[in-house]
Design an enzyme around this catalytic site. Sequence first.
Site, PDB file in Angstrom:
ATOM      1  N   TYR A 196       2.744 -11.487   3.647  1.00 38.95           N
ATOM      2  CA  TYR A 196       2.100 -10.244   3.274  1.00 38.95           C
ATOM      3  C   TYR A 196       3.009  -9.434   2.284  1.00 38.95           C
ATOM      4  CZ  TYR A 196      -0.445  -5.798   4.104  1.00 38.95           C
ATOM      5  OH  TYR A 196      -1.079  -4.800   3.802  1.00 38.95           O
ATOM      6  N   ILE A 251     -10.051   1.276   4.302  1.00 35.54           N
ATOM      7  CA  ILE A 251      -9.645   1.985   3.241  1.00 35.54           C
ATOM      8  C   ILE A 251     -10.296   1.951   2.085  1.00 35.54           C
ATOM      9  CG2 ILE A 251      -7.528   2.135   1.632  1.00 35.54           C
ATOM     10  CD1 ILE A 251      -5.666   1.338   3.984  1.00 35.54           C
TER      11      ILE A 251
END
Length: 234
Positions: free
Chosen positions: A140, A14
């Site tokens: 996360y 990304i």
Amino acid sequence: MSRSVLVTGGNRGIGLAIARAFAEAGDKVAVTYRSGEPPEGLFGVCCDITRPETVERAFEEVEAQHGPVEVLVANAGITRDTLLLRMSEEDFTAVLDTNLTGAFRVAKRAAKGMLRMRRGRLIFISSVVGLLGSPGQANYAASKAGLVGFARSLARELGSRGITANVVAPGFVATDMTDALPEERKQEILSQVPLGRYASADEVARVVRFLASDDAAYITGAVIPVDGGLGMGH
Ligand code: NDP
């Protein structure tokens, strides 16, 4: 206007799509990379965001080449997925240190120059998982949720100096990170995405570029989902 843009983790995935989107628009783009070669056509600075001395050095190199960073995209991130009872303290702190403290390190350093210029754009790449939670990703999800509180605090702290701080929360994007998921988990995820597909990295990149544009001058403290509807309602 050509701005000095820095994308952490801009050497692949990304981050690379984001870096290329800014370069296409005519900005001066720098990306961090940890090893190997920087991507072709982009100015690479060697930096591990868990190591403050390399962050400092990277900013000095970017400033010398392109001037003070006007747009920071804190994109670098890792996963260490496992269920809570199997998650070691190291699994937890390593993810927090990269995804959240790493963003703090680069944002703090970038803000120094932005405060002087009285303008700047801070953009943090979070995740739909930070809002929805995800089994096996407590570390996360905590790091990605943490980015929201962090960015919103900066939005309040720095807004009067013309600096915006926003969060982009992608859903599932086809990259190395999602490739690593078991096939069964991938199908399970897709069945919950209203648009029924993964995002392309470019679809995330264009939203990031928008947040850095003049058109987004009055947007700060926002969490913009790019998730095909997966996280709606949050
Ligand atoms: P990748 O695993 O493809 O790339 C991760 C990038 O982060 C790499 O450039 C990597 O560098 C860099 N990085 C990791 N740790 C460090 C570090 N300590 N210092 C400097 N750079 C580091 O991930 P994606 O492109 O998929 O993800 C990019 C961001 O988007 C991450 O923050 C991720 O959490 C988030 N995201 C991704 C989603 C997805 O579906 N893929 C969904 C939602 C959010 P190197 O090449 O050196 O390893």
